[in-house]
Write an enzyme that holds these catalytic residues in place. Sequence first.
Site, PDB file in Angstrom:
ATOM      1  N   CYS A 173      -2.277   6.975   5.893  1.00 22.25           N
ATOM      2  CA  CYS A 173      -3.642   6.577   6.223  1.00 22.25           C
ATOM      3  C   CYS A 173      -3.758   6.139   7.684  1.00 22.25           C
ATOM      4  CB  CYS A 173      -4.083   5.450   5.285  1.00 22.25           C
ATOM      5  SG  CYS A 173      -5.583   4.602   5.798  1.00 22.25           S
ATOM      6  N   GLN A 225     -21.653  -7.646   9.136  1.00 20.15           N
ATOM      7  CA  GLN A 225     -20.203  -7.844   9.228  1.00 20.15           C
ATOM      8  C   GLN A 225     -19.525  -7.549   7.893  1.00 20.15           C
ATOM      9  OE1 GLN A 225     -18.399  -8.450  11.855  1.00 20.15           O
ATOM     10  NE2 GLN A 225     -19.578  -9.627  13.347  1.00 20.15           N
ATOM     11  N   CYS A 238     -15.826  -8.442  19.681  1.00 17.39           N
ATOM     12  CA  CYS A 238     -14.929  -7.731  18.759  1.00 17.39           C
ATOM     13  C   CYS A 238     -13.883  -6.926  19.519  1.00 17.39           C
ATOM     14  CB  CYS A 238     -15.715  -6.833  17.809  1.00 17.39           C
ATOM     15  SG  CYS A 238     -16.713  -5.577  18.645  1.00 17.39           S
ATOM     16  N   TYR A 262     -28.386  -8.428  21.432  1.00 11.59           N
ATOM     17  CA  TYR A 262     -27.705  -7.508  20.507  1.00 11.59           C
ATOM     18  C   TYR A 262     -27.778  -8.094  19.090  1.00 11.59           C
ATOM     19  CZ  TYR A 262     -25.469  -6.570  25.061  1.00 11.59           C
ATOM     20  OH  TYR A 262     -25.211  -6.336  26.400  1.00 11.59           O
ATOM     21  N   CYS A 285      -7.071   0.571  -2.331  1.00  9.56           N
ATOM     22  CA  CYS A 285      -6.933   0.045  -0.966  1.00  9.56           C
ATOM     23  C   CYS A 285      -6.857  -1.472  -1.042  1.00  9.56           C
ATOM     24  CB  CYS A 285      -8.114   0.485  -0.110  1.00  9.56           C
ATOM     25  SG  CYS A 285      -8.078  -0.221   1.554  1.00  9.56           S
ATOM     26  N   GLU A 308     -32.873  -6.320  20.210  1.00  8.45           N
ATOM     27  CA  GLU A 308     -32.019  -5.306  19.566  1.00  8.45           C
ATOM     28  C   GLU A 308     -32.582  -3.912  19.845  1.00  8.45           C
ATOM     29  OE1 GLU A 308     -29.563  -2.954  17.673  1.00  8.45           O
ATOM     30  OE2 GLU A 308     -29.132  -5.108  17.839  1.00  8.45           O
ATOM     31  N   CYS A 364      -4.297   0.547   8.438  1.00  6.74           N
ATOM     32  CA  CYS A 364      -3.752  -0.807   8.516  1.00  6.74           C
ATOM     33  C   CYS A 364      -2.417  -0.774   9.273  1.00  6.74           C
ATOM     34  CB  CYS A 364      -3.534  -1.390   7.118  1.00  6.74           C
ATOM     35  SG  CYS A 364      -5.063  -1.621   6.193  1.00  6.74           S
ATOM     36  N   CYS A 373       0.835  -1.194   0.000  1.00  5.30           N
ATOM     37  CA  CYS A 373       0.000   0.000   0.000  1.00  5.30           C
ATOM     38  C   CYS A 373       0.873   1.249   0.000  1.00  5.30           C
ATOM     39  CB  CYS A 373      -0.915   0.007   1.226  1.00  5.30           C
ATOM     40  SG  CYS A 373      -1.959   1.471   1.304  1.00  5.30           S
ATOM     41  N   ASP A 400     -23.563 -10.774  21.256  1.00  2.00           N
ATOM     42  CA  ASP A 400     -22.597 -10.170  20.329  1.00  2.00           C
ATOM     43  C   ASP A 400     -22.666  -8.656  20.516  1.00  2.00           C
ATOM     44  OD1 ASP A 400     -20.895  -9.509  18.293  1.00  2.00           O
ATOM     45  OD2 ASP A 400     -22.151 -10.244  16.672  1.00  2.00           O
TER      46      ASP A 400
END
Length: 391
Positions: free
Chosen positions: A19, A220, A345, A249, A96, A270, A22, A13, A318
Site C-alpha cells: 500500500c 478534518q 499541515c 482559508y 485498514c 474561503e 502508512c 497491517c 489554516d
Amino acid sequence: MEEKKVKKQDSVCTVAKKCGGCVYQGMPYKEQLKRKQKQEEQLLKKFCKVSPIIGMKDPYYYRNKVHAVFDRDRRGNIISGTYQANTHRVIAVEDCMIEDKKSQEIIRTIRHLLKSFKIKTYDEDTGYGLLRHVMVRRGFQTGEIMVILVLGSPILPSKNNFIKALRKEHPEITTIILNVNDKQTSMVLGEKEKVIYGPGFIRDTLCGCTFRISPQSFYQVNPVQTEVLYQTAMEYAGLQGKESVIDAYCGIGTIGMVAAKQAKHVLGIELNKDAVRDAKMNAKENQMNNIEFRQGDAGKFMVDMAKKHQKVDVVFMDPPRAGSDEKFLSSVAQMGPKKVVYVSCNPVTLARDLKYMVKHGYKVEKIQPVDMFPFCDHVENVVLMSKAGKR
C-alpha cells in the site's frame, strides 16, 4: 535483534509494504512520535522552542473519511482497496488499521452486493463498467453516515432495491449520494452528483459546535486530534470577547465558529463556493450572529483590507499544504494584528512562511505539533506569532 522483534510484533497491517500509505507501519507508536518530534525541531527550532508533540491515546481506526477504489483481480474477483503508491494498481484491503471500522464494514457490504445486482466495476483502461469508487464519511459524535457511490455513468440499476439492501445491513446510514465521474482523471469525485437517499449531508459536532458536511466539503479526518488542534489554537489566541478576528482559508467555518464563541466578531474567507454555503448554514444552525463569511481568494481579500487600513486583532490561518502566498502574508504584516495563529499541515511550507513573517515584524512565540495522522509521516502544527511591541 531485540529491536527487530519489537518492530515485527508491531506490524499489524498485512498490506503495509504494498500500500505505502502508512510509512511507519511496524514501528512502535512512541518511536513514531520521537521521529516526528525530531523532524519538527530540525525545521522549526530556529524560530522558537518546539513543544513536545501531542500524540493519541489510541492511534488506530481514527479516520472518519474512508475511500475505496473498486476493481477485479486476475481471477475476475471483485476487490476493493487502495492504489499502490505512485501507481493505479489496486491493492485489496480487508482491514485498514487507521480507517473507521464501521465505514470499512459498509464498503465490504457494497462489494458483496455488486455480484447479486450485476453491477460491473469500472475498468480504467477500457472505460467499461460502472462502479469506480466508494467514499464513506461518518460523524463520530453524531453517528450519522454518508455513503458516496462514484459511478462512470449516471444510472445505477435497481437503485431503490440496492439502497434497501444496503440499509438493511447498515440501518445507521443516513444519506446516500450518486457521484458521476465519467472522465479519465486521477480525481476521485466528479462534478455531478445526485442525492438518492436522505438529506445529502451529515452533521458532526466539534468543540461544542455542530457542522454540516457535504460530499465535497473539507473536514478534518481525525476528529479526536482536531479538538486538540483547535483548543490549542484558541488557547494561543487568548480571546477575551472584545476582539475582531479573521479566519482565513476558513472552509466550512470550523475554526471561525469555535473562535466566535469567545470573540466580538469573526470574518471567514474561503475560495470554495460550496464550503462557503455550508459555513453560512453552519453559523445559522448554531445561532451565531457574530460571524460572517465571504467567498473569494484570501490573499486578495486581505490586500484589499490592508489598502483600506482596516484593522483586526487576531488572524487565524489554516492554508492548504502549499502554505500561504507572499501576497497574503504581506497583507497580514501591513494590517498588523496583535496575534497571528497559524495552523499548518506542512512543516516545510510553514518554515518558509514563518521566515517571511519574522522579517516583517513578527515574533514566533510558541509551536505545538499535533499528531493528526498516526503511522503516516504528516504532522500538523499550531503556531503563535505576535506583533513586535503588541504582546
